[in-house]
Design a protein around this motif. Sequence first.
Motif, PDB file in Angstrom:
ATOM      1  N   GLY A 167      26.674 -10.860 -35.246  1.00 19.52           N
ATOM      2  CA  GLY A 167      27.388 -11.742 -34.321  1.00 19.52           C
ATOM      3  C   GLY A 167      28.463 -12.586 -34.996  1.00 19.52           C
ATOM      4  O   GLY A 167      28.466 -12.785 -36.215  1.00 19.52           O
ATOM      5  N   THR A 204      23.129 -13.656 -35.511  1.00 20.66           N
ATOM      6  CA  THR A 204      22.496 -12.678 -34.627  1.00 20.66           C
ATOM      7  C   THR A 204      22.909 -11.269 -35.024  1.00 20.66           C
ATOM      8  O   THR A 204      23.942 -11.062 -35.659  1.00 20.66           O
ATOM      9  CB  THR A 204      22.886 -12.890 -33.148  1.00 20.66           C
ATOM     10  OG1 THR A 204      24.308 -12.782 -33.018  1.00 20.66           O
ATOM     11  CG2 THR A 204      22.399 -14.227 -32.628  1.00 20.66           C
ATOM     12  N   ARG A 235      23.109  -7.331 -33.103  1.00 20.57           N
ATOM     13  CA  ARG A 235      23.081  -6.659 -31.805  1.00 20.57           C
ATOM     14  C   ARG A 235      23.153  -5.154 -31.986  1.00 20.57           C
ATOM     15  O   ARG A 235      23.996  -4.650 -32.723  1.00 20.57           O
ATOM     16  CB  ARG A 235      24.257  -7.129 -30.956  1.00 20.57           C
ATOM     17  CG  ARG A 235      24.477  -6.375 -29.668  1.00 20.57           C
ATOM     18  CD  ARG A 235      23.568  -6.844 -28.586  1.00 20.57           C
ATOM     19  NE  ARG A 235      23.816  -6.101 -27.348  1.00 20.57           N
ATOM     20  CZ  ARG A 235      22.894  -5.832 -26.463  1.00 20.57           C
ATOM     21  NH1 ARG A 235      21.678  -6.270 -26.629  1.00 20.57           N
ATOM     22  NH2 ARG A 235      23.176  -5.163 -25.384  1.00 20.57           N
ATOM     23  N   ASP A 290      18.529  -7.371 -29.536  1.00 16.41           N
ATOM     24  CA  ASP A 290      19.159  -8.502 -30.202  1.00 16.41           C
ATOM     25  C   ASP A 290      18.122  -9.206 -31.057  1.00 16.41           C
ATOM     26  O   ASP A 290      16.988  -9.395 -30.614  1.00 16.41           O
ATOM     27  CB  ASP A 290      19.688  -9.519 -29.181  1.00 16.41           C
ATOM     28  CG  ASP A 290      20.748  -8.931 -28.274  1.00 16.41           C
ATOM     29  OD1 ASP A 290      21.880  -8.799 -28.743  1.00 16.41           O
ATOM     30  OD2 ASP A 290      20.430  -8.602 -27.113  1.00 16.41           O
TER      31      ASP A 290
END
Length: 138
Positions: A48, A53, A55, A62
């Motif tokens: 991210g 994060t 993904r 996630d």
Amino acid sequence: MAKIEKLWFDSDRIWITTDEGQTLSRPLEAFPTLKDATDTQRSTFKIGRFGNTIRWEEIDEDIHISSFYDTEEPDYDNEIARIFRRFPQLNVSEVAKSMGIHKSLLYKYIYGMKRPSEQRKAQIKESLHLLGQELMAV
């Protein structure tokens, strides 16, 4: 908070390194969707914008960096795991659906990442007993 710089997998764990020089890992059982994913699916991720994060678009998964700070390792030899090992033909997704819970939660019970309450254990067993009764009627 640290930021994720690198991510990789080995046979049973997911690993990250952070911008603070930490190397952290979690067992794949902590993330059932990743455990069931192919190597190609696992390798197709994006970190991210803020670095906290990860993904996986294709498998709709996630993970937040905070997940890597949980130091509790799974209890692979729990009662629910023993039931599902004894009957590998059981479809976890369908058992979870019959109970009205998400399959990832049932996987976490099976993999020992979460401990079900006594009430939840009874619910799992009851669901399996009902399945057994249906099979006996065939």
